[in-house]
Write a protein that holds these residues in place. Structure first.
Motif, short mmCIF file in Angstrom:
data_model
loop_
_atom_site.label_atom_id
_atom_site.label_comp_id
_atom_site.label_asym_id
_atom_site.label_seq_id
_atom_site.Cartn_x
_atom_site.Cartn_y
_atom_site.Cartn_z
N ASN A 1 -2.97 6.72 -2.30
CA ASN A 1 -2.46 5.37 -2.07
C ASN A 1 -3.56 4.31 -2.14
O ASN A 1 -3.32 3.14 -1.81
CB ASN A 1 -1.77 5.30 -0.70
CG ASN A 1 -0.33 5.80 -0.75
OD1 ASN A 1 0.43 5.44 -1.64
ND2 ASN A 1 0.04 6.65 0.19
N THR B 1 2.17 14.40 -2.79
CA THR B 1 1.28 13.24 -2.63
C THR B 1 1.33 12.32 -3.86
O THR B 1 0.97 11.16 -3.76
CB THR B 1 -0.18 13.67 -2.38
OG1 THR B 1 -0.65 14.42 -3.49
CG2 THR B 1 -0.30 14.50 -1.12
N GLY C 1 3.56 2.12 -3.86
CA GLY C 1 2.69 0.99 -3.55
C GLY C 1 1.91 0.59 -4.78
O GLY C 1 2.05 1.17 -5.86
N SER D 1 -1.22 0.99 -5.65
CA SER D 1 -2.12 2.00 -6.23
C SER D 1 -1.35 2.99 -7.10
O SER D 1 -1.78 3.31 -8.22
CB SER D 1 -2.86 2.74 -5.11
OG SER D 1 -3.70 3.74 -5.65
N LYS D 2 -0.22 3.46 -6.62
CA LYS D 2 0.57 4.43 -7.40
C LYS D 2 1.17 3.79 -8.64
O LYS D 2 1.25 4.42 -9.70
CB LYS D 2 1.65 5.05 -6.52
CG LYS D 2 1.11 6.03 -5.50
CD LYS D 2 2.22 6.77 -4.78
CE LYS D 2 1.63 7.81 -3.83
NZ LYS D 2 2.67 8.59 -3.11
N VAL E 1 0.82 -1.21 0.00
CA VAL E 1 0.00 0.00 0.00
C VAL E 1 0.86 1.27 0.00
O VAL E 1 0.64 2.20 -0.78
CB VAL E 1 -0.96 0.02 1.21
CG1 VAL E 1 -1.76 1.31 1.25
CG2 VAL E 1 -1.90 -1.19 1.15
N PHE E 2 1.87 1.28 0.89
CA PHE E 2 2.65 2.50 1.04
C PHE E 2 3.98 2.48 0.28
O PHE E 2 4.62 3.52 0.13
CB PHE E 2 2.91 2.77 2.53
CG PHE E 2 1.65 3.04 3.31
CD1 PHE E 2 1.08 4.30 3.31
CD2 PHE E 2 1.02 2.03 4.02
CE1 PHE E 2 -0.09 4.56 4.02
CE2 PHE E 2 -0.15 2.28 4.74
CZ PHE E 2 -0.70 3.55 4.74
N GLY E 3 4.43 1.32 -0.14
CA GLY E 3 5.64 1.23 -0.94
C GLY E 3 6.93 1.33 -0.16
O GLY E 3 7.98 1.64 -0.73
#
Length: 596
Positions: free
Chosen positions: A79, A548, A576, A578-579, A11-13
């Motif tokens: 994210n 962001t 992550g 999503s990005k 999620v956050f990478g």
């Protein structure tokens, strides 16, 4: 914790937890309370965001500022995390949509202000809602001893009474022992597990200079060390904010003012430009900053001395939240100390609080005047032992102290001879043998101390005065700014106490940047600038802050390890799933074009 590590990466990478993050997350995710003291930039928000994704229900996050809520929500949404905030500007239609998302178990985090949370109607809504946890951010606001007291925070103890089975986590970056005790008391967290991380921010380079035409010193610092970088400049007054912003603009920099006297539209526009554009400098009062989550602020400059070490630590900590090299630059003078003492004395607060504030101000002056490692003194203030850091200004260019006992005796004797009724300027006139109007009017040319310091300049004597004040040999009367002897001065005058002083000549601001700054080749610079332009365009299209989309540290990783295929992006810091899904194709195309 396997699930938590997977969330961290997917999620956050991020590749791994830092410090006590994993332990804190495990504590909250398993349903226990926690009190977390962790410096700015160390990843406090992950300590409740990841448990919120691990537990059933919606996490309620208490935050003191709208800007802070909006920044957090925007970053979470980018994210791929369902988050929202409710505040005074939220429309009824939006509130109904948020309620529907909670009812459908879609929303994972809801940010609210403390005053809204304790409203009976909102509490009733919460009782009908599955709640995963309560996170109380900026928890120092609960304490009158803290530097951002918000009385509404003290009402949050109601959470312990009405939602006893829901885990609560309180977080702050700065809290001395008194503030920490208030947090535990008012938030009913005496049984919470306490996590105290190191207050050290190793990526911040501390520089302190004596004020000698502060405007020009600031301009020299920015031009020589921070050209084209994002920064914040703090000033004590609104008028000074306007003046400095205009001065920097006249000298070719993009500087925007921010203070409570500006209309809401101007403040919002300036804040939006700062968060969404590069190379912007905001000149502000301390009203600016707590709600800004911008990670790539490369410098924070104080053009006037802060009121306490807590203020200084909190404000300077807004630089380098991404972990990359940043600089805290402080320009101070004795007049700053006198002005702040006057403000404290005239404030409508009880005498016990004033005494504490004066002690904190004196500690701040001692930080400015120290010849020892600044980071070591800063950490010692928060009860943490450390070795000299090796790269603050005192470590890289140690001041050679000299025996200034005779100079101090001359000064203290002169203060005594003029009756301890005159300000610094007059005392220096007497010492230097200047027959000013006031010297002649009071007959001070007849004193034995008249002219005994005529070989020194006014600036040099002011340096001696300031150091004697910092050492506790002199005080300044608030009513008439008169220098007065303290009890400690007696030992100096009687040759029972030796006085060591810093050099009297003003040191120029360092002209080189932090040695740890990332240096790019000409070829790497082209990719760096290409990625920054792309980031700015995407941020503008999505109406979100540039950081962001990707933080500077992510761009740096892309330049150092340019990807050739989609799978390579999984190893880039801060990316992550999503990005990668939304921006991966663009990044690959840019890097391939650069490679060719």
């Amino acid at each position: 914790m396997t699930h938590a590590v997977q969330i961290l990466h997917d999620v956050f990478g991020y590749p791994e937890f830092r410090g006590q993050q994993a332990e804190i997350i495990d504590t909250v995710a398993s349903g226990h309370h926690a009190l977390v003291l962790m410096p700015t930039g160390a990843g406090k928000s992950l300590c409740y965001q990841i448990p919120a994704l691990m537990r059933d229900g919606v996490a309620i996050v208490v935050s003191p500022l709208i800007a802070l809520m909006q920044d957090q929500v925007t970053a979470l949404n980018v994210n791929g995390i369902a988050a929202a905030c409710v505040h005074g500007g939220t429309s009824g239609e939006e509130i109904r949509r948020i309620a529907d998302d909670i009812a459908s178990e879609h929303l994972k985090l809801l940010y609210v202000a403390p005053e809204r949370l304790v409203m009976p109607r909102f509490l009733q809504f919460l009782h009908q809602t599955p709640i995963s946890l309560f996170a109380i951010d900026e928890a120092h606001c609960v304490s009158q001893w803290g530097h951002d007291f918000r009385p509404e925070y003290q009402q949050l103890a109601i959470l312990a009474d009405e939602f006893a089975s829901v885990p609560r986590i309180a977080l702050t970056a700065t809290a001395d022992s008194a503030t920490r005790a208030d947090i535990q008391h008012y938030l009913a967290l005496n049984d919470a597990r306490l996590f105290v991380s190191s207050f050290n921010r190793p990526n911040i380079d501390y520089q302190v200079v004596e004020k000698n035409n502060g405007k020009k010193q600031l301009l020299q610092f920015i031009r020589s060390q921070m050209p084209g970088e994002n920064g914040i400049v703090y000033c004590l007054s609104r008028k000074r904010v306007e003046d400095i912003a205009a001065f920097l603009t006249e000298n070719g920099l993009t500087a925007l003012p921010y203070h409570a006297g500006l209309d809401w539209e101007t403040r919002s526009q300036n804040q939006r430009r700062f968060t969404q554009e590069d190379g912007i400098i905001v000149v502000a009062t301390v009203a600016f900053g707590m709600g800004i989550d911008k990670p790539d602020v490369r410098f924070v400059a104080h053009l006037d001395m802060p009121a306490s070490i807590e203020h200084f630590y909190q404000e300077s900590g807004r630089a380098g939240r991404d972990g990359l090299p940043a600089t805290s630059w402080l320009c101070y003078g004795l007049n700053d100390w006198v002005l702040l003492r006057e403000r404290i004395q005239l404030a409508e607060r009880d005498e016990a609080q004033k005494l504490i504030d004066l002690q904190k101000l004196d500690a701040m002056l001692a930080f400015c005047e120290t010849a020892d490692c600044r980071r070591q003194l800063l950490l010692r203030y928060f009860g943490e032992d450390s070795q000299p850091c090796g790269h603050c200004d005192n470590c890289t260019d140690p001041p050679t102290r000299f025996d200034g006992t005779v100079l101090a005796q001359k000064l203290l004797s002169c203060v005594y001879r003029v009756g301890q009724r005159f300000a610094t300027g007059h005392v220096i006139d007497v010492l230097r043998g200047r027959e000013s109007e006031w010297v002649l009017r009071f007959g001070h040319q007849q004193l034995s101390t008249f002219g005994i310091g005529n070989k020194m300049t006014v600036k040099e004597w002011r340096t001696v005065v300031r150091q004697c004040v910092a050492a506790g040999y002199l005080n300044v009367d608030i009513a008439n700014q008169a220098l007065q002897l303290t009890e400690q001065a007696r030992a100096v005058l009687k040759n029972q106490q030796q006085v060591w002083l810093r050099p009297l000549k003003h040191d120029k601001t360092r002209s080189s940047r932090n040695n740890d700054i990332w240096l790019r080749t000409e070829r790497e610079e082209r990719l760096w600038q290409t990625l920054r332009r792309w980031r700015k365009e995407r941020a503008s299209q999505n109406n979100v802050p540039a950081y962001t989309i990707f933080a500077d540290r992510t761009l740096q990783d892309l330049v150092q390890h340019p990807p050739s295929k989609l799978a390579d992006l999984n190893h880039i810091y801060g990316l992550g799933e999503s990005k990668i899904k939304h921006f991966g194709a663009d990044i690959l195309a840019l890097c391939r074009e650069w490679a060719q």
